[in-house]
Design a protein around this motif. Structure first.
Motif, PDB file in Angstrom:
ATOM      1  N   UNK A 119       0.822  -1.203   0.000  1.00 29.79           N
ATOM      2  CA  UNK A 119       0.000   0.000   0.000  1.00 29.79           C
ATOM      3  C   UNK A 119       0.863   1.263   0.000  1.00 29.79           C
ATOM      4  N   UNK A 120       1.898   1.270   0.815  1.00 26.69           N
ATOM      5  CA  UNK A 120       2.789   2.432   0.863  1.00 26.69           C
ATOM      6  C   UNK A 120       3.548   2.583  -0.455  1.00 26.69           C
ATOM      7  N   UNK A 121       3.968   1.456  -1.033  1.00 23.50           N
ATOM      8  CA  UNK A 121       4.721   1.505  -2.287  1.00 23.50           C
ATOM      9  C   UNK A 121       3.883   2.084  -3.418  1.00 23.50           C
ATOM     10  N   UNK A 122       2.616   1.701  -3.471  1.00 20.71           N
ATOM     11  CA  UNK A 122       1.741   2.207  -4.535  1.00 20.71           C
ATOM     12  C   UNK A 122       1.441   3.689  -4.324  1.00 20.71           C
ATOM     13  N   UNK A 123       1.334   4.105  -3.062  1.00 20.79           N
ATOM     14  CA  UNK A 123       1.010   5.500  -2.776  1.00 20.79           C
ATOM     15  C   UNK A 123       2.226   6.416  -2.893  1.00 20.79           C
ATOM     16  N   UNK A 124       3.428   5.862  -2.780  1.00 21.86           N
ATOM     17  CA  UNK A 124       4.645   6.667  -2.741  1.00 21.86           C
ATOM     18  C   UNK A 124       4.819   7.608  -3.942  1.00 21.86           C
ATOM     19  N   UNK A 125       4.509   7.210  -5.191  1.00 24.24           N
ATOM     20  CA  UNK A 125       4.675   8.145  -6.307  1.00 24.24           C
ATOM     21  C   UNK A 125       3.883   9.439  -6.164  1.00 24.24           C
ATOM     22  N   UNK A 126       2.787   9.400  -5.405  1.00 24.35           N
ATOM     23  CA  UNK A 126       2.005  10.626  -5.205  1.00 24.35           C
ATOM     24  C   UNK A 126       2.801  11.661  -4.414  1.00 24.35           C
ATOM     25  N   UNK A 127       3.746  11.213  -3.596  1.00 26.72           N
ATOM     26  CA  UNK A 127       4.574  12.125  -2.807  1.00 26.72           C
ATOM     27  C   UNK A 127       5.682  12.765  -3.633  1.00 26.72           C
ATOM     28  N   UNK A 128       5.935  12.254  -4.828  1.00 32.37           N
ATOM     29  CA  UNK A 128       6.964  12.821  -5.697  1.00 32.37           C
ATOM     30  C   UNK A 128       6.404  14.072  -6.367  1.00 32.37           C
ATOM     31  N   UNK A 129       7.076  15.215  -6.291  1.00 25.87           N
ATOM     32  CA  UNK A 129       6.576  16.415  -6.982  1.00 25.87           C
ATOM     33  C   UNK A 129       6.378  16.169  -8.466  1.00 25.87           C
ATOM     34  N   UNK A 130       5.345  16.785  -9.023  1.00 18.78           N
ATOM     35  CA  UNK A 130       4.989  16.546 -10.423  1.00 18.78           C
ATOM     36  C   UNK A 130       6.131  16.899 -11.366  1.00 18.78           C
ATOM     37  N   UNK A 131       6.852  17.974 -11.080  1.00 16.49           N
ATOM     38  CA  UNK A 131       7.958  18.380 -11.953  1.00 16.49           C
ATOM     39  C   UNK A 131       9.067  17.328 -11.922  1.00 16.49           C
ATOM     40  N   UNK A 132       9.394  16.839 -10.738  1.00 15.43           N
ATOM     41  CA  UNK A 132      10.441  15.818 -10.608  1.00 15.43           C
ATOM     42  C   UNK A 132      10.028  14.531 -11.326  1.00 15.43           C
ATOM     43  N   UNK A 133       8.764  14.114 -11.127  1.00 14.58           N
ATOM     44  CA  UNK A 133       8.282  12.895 -11.785  1.00 14.58           C
ATOM     45  C   UNK A 133       8.322  13.038 -13.303  1.00 14.58           C
ATOM     46  N   UNK A 134       7.933  14.201 -13.811  1.00  9.28           N
ATOM     47  CA  UNK A 134       7.927  14.411 -15.262  1.00  9.28           C
ATOM     48  C   UNK A 134       9.334  14.417 -15.825  1.00  9.28           C
ATOM     49  N   UNK A 135      10.266  15.050 -15.126  1.00 12.43           N
ATOM     50  CA  UNK A 135      11.658  15.037 -15.578  1.00 12.43           C
ATOM     51  C   UNK A 135      12.218  13.615 -15.585  1.00 12.43           C
ATOM     52  N   UNK A 136      11.896  12.846 -14.550  1.00 10.19           N
ATOM     53  CA  UNK A 136      12.382  11.468 -14.461  1.00 10.19           C
ATOM     54  C   UNK A 136      11.867  10.646 -15.635  1.00 10.19           C
ATOM     55  N   UNK A 137      10.550  10.709 -15.872  1.00  6.65           N
ATOM     56  CA  UNK A 137       9.987   9.950 -16.977  1.00  6.65           C
ATOM     57  C   UNK A 137      10.440  10.502 -18.339  1.00  6.65           C
ATOM     58  N   UNK A 138      10.599  11.811 -18.410  1.00  4.17           N
ATOM     59  CA  UNK A 138      11.055  12.403 -19.668  1.00  4.17           C
ATOM     60  C   UNK A 138      12.413  11.888 -20.079  1.00  4.17           C
TER      61      UNK A 138
END
Length: 305
Positions: A119-138
Motif C-alpha cells: 500500500x505504501x509503495x503504490x502510494x509513494x509516487x504521489x509524494x513525488x513532486x509533479x515536476x520531478x516525476x515528469x523530468x524522471x519519466x522524460x
C-alpha cells in the motif's frame, strides 16, 4: 436630563442571546472568510474584470464587454487544446480508476502478502513532486540518452519515440497514472474499510464467493468514493499543465504552446502579453470544468439514491 435605563429596571435594553451567539460564530469563521475571500474570490473577481477589457498597442486598454468571450468560443487553438484534454480524460481516467479499484480490492481482500508495504509503495509516487516525476519519466523516454535509447541499443531494435506527436499524449497519461493511481487507491481503500465485517460474514454463511461479495457488497459501498475520485480526476485532467510544460523542452515538435488549455493561457499571458485574453480562456475553461464536474456529481447522487 433623563437617566439611562439600568439592568434590573423595567424597560432596560439587553442584547438578545441569539445576537450574542451570532457574533461569537462570526468571530470563529471570520478569519476563514477573510482568507477565502482574499485567496479565492478576489483572484476570480480580478480575472473576470480583466476579461472585460482588451489592451492594444494603439489605443491602450479599452472596455470590450463580452468580445473576448466571443473570440474564445471561436478560437480553433482553444478548442484543439480542449479536445486534447477531453480525449486524455476519456482514456486515462477510466484506466487509472480501474487500476486503483483493483489495487484497493486486492489490499482489502486480506490475501495479499505484505499488504502494508504494498500500500505504501503504490502510494509513494504521489509524494513525488509533479515536476520531478515528469523530468524522471522524460529522461527515461529519451531515445538517445534514456531508457528507450538504451533498450534500442542493447537489443538492436527500434522502439518508437514515446515523445513523438502520435505518442506524447499517451506518455503523459502514463506519467499521470503512475503519480495518482495510489492516491485514488487510498480513497477507495478507505471506503472499503468502513464496511461492516458482519456483512461479509453473513454473505459467506449464505455461500457467496469472493466475486459475489465484491459485486454485491464492496462495489455498492464504493459508489460514493468512486464519484469523488472521478470528480477529482476530471478536474485534474482539465488542469493538465505541469507534465506538458516540462516535457515541452524535450519534445518541442510534439507539444505546442496550446497543447492544453492551461498551457495555452500561460503562453498567452507570459509569452504573448495578452493578459486579458488569457484571463478569458481561464474563466471559460473553469466554467466548463465546473459544469462537467457538477454533472458527474449529480449522476453519482442519483445512483446512490
Amino acid at each position: 436630563m433623563v437617566a439611562a435605563p439600568q439592568a434590573g429596571v423595567p424597560g432596560a435594553r439587553r442584547p438578545s442571546a441569539s445576537r450574542r451567539r451570532s457574533w461569537v460564530g462570526w468571530r470563529f469563521v471570520g478569519p476563514f472568510v477573510a482568507v477565502f475571500a482574499l485567496v479565492f474570490l478576489a483572484p476570480i473577481g480580478y480575472s473576470i474584470y480583466l476579461s472585460l477589457f482588451r489592451t492594444q498597442l494603439i489605443g491602450g486598454t479599452a472596455f470590450v464587454g463580452a468580445d473576448n468571450y466571443t473570440e474564445v468560443l471561436g478560437d480553433a487553438q482553444f478548442w484543439s487544446a480542449f479536445g486534447r484534454v477531453a480525449v486524455f480524460l476519456a482514456v486515462q481516467v477510466p484506466i487509472m480508476l480501474l487500476l486503483a479499484l483493483l489495487l484497493a480490492l486486492a489490499i482489502d481482500s486480506g490475501r495479499l502478502y505484505g499488504a502494508g508495504f504494498f500500500r505504501i509503495s503504490v502510494f509513494l509516487p504521489y509524494a513525488v513532486p509533479a515536476v520531478v516525476a515528469t523530468l524522471m519519466w522524460g529522461f527515461m523516454y529519451g531515445t538517445r540518452f534514456g531508457l528507450v535509447g538504451n533498450i534500442n541499443e542493447a537489443f538492436g531494435i527500434s522502439l518508437r519515440d514515446p515523445l513523438s506527436p502520435d505518442l506524447v499524449l499517451a506518455s503523459i497519461g502514463n506519467i499521470v497514472t503512475w503519480q495518482f493511481v495510489g492516491y485514488n487507491m487510498l480513497i477507495l481503500y478507505s471506503a472499503l474499510r468502513v464496511v461492516d465485517p458482519a456483512l461479509y460474514e453473513a454473505a459467506e454463511m449464505d455461500g457467496a464467493g469472493q466475486l459475489r461479495i465484491i459485486w454485491a457488497i464492496k462495489l455498492p459501498a464504493l459508489r460514493g468514493a468512486l464519484s469523488i475520485a472521478t470528480i477529482f480526476s476530471i478536474i485534474g485532467s482539465f488542469q493538465l499543465f505541469n507534465e506538458p510544460s516540462v516535457l515541452k523542452s524535450l519534445a518541442p515538435n510534439a507539444i505546442t504552446s496550446y497543447f492544453t488549455p492551461n498551457l495555452y493561457a500561460y503562453s498567452l499571458s507570459f509569452a504573448g502579453q495578452k493578459f486579458n485574453y488569457s484571463a478569458t480562456v481561464a474563466i471559460v475553461m473553469g466554467v466548463i470544468t465546473m459544469i462537467i464536474a457538477y454533472a458527474v456529481q449529480l449522476r453519482g447522487l442519483r445512483k446512490e439514491s
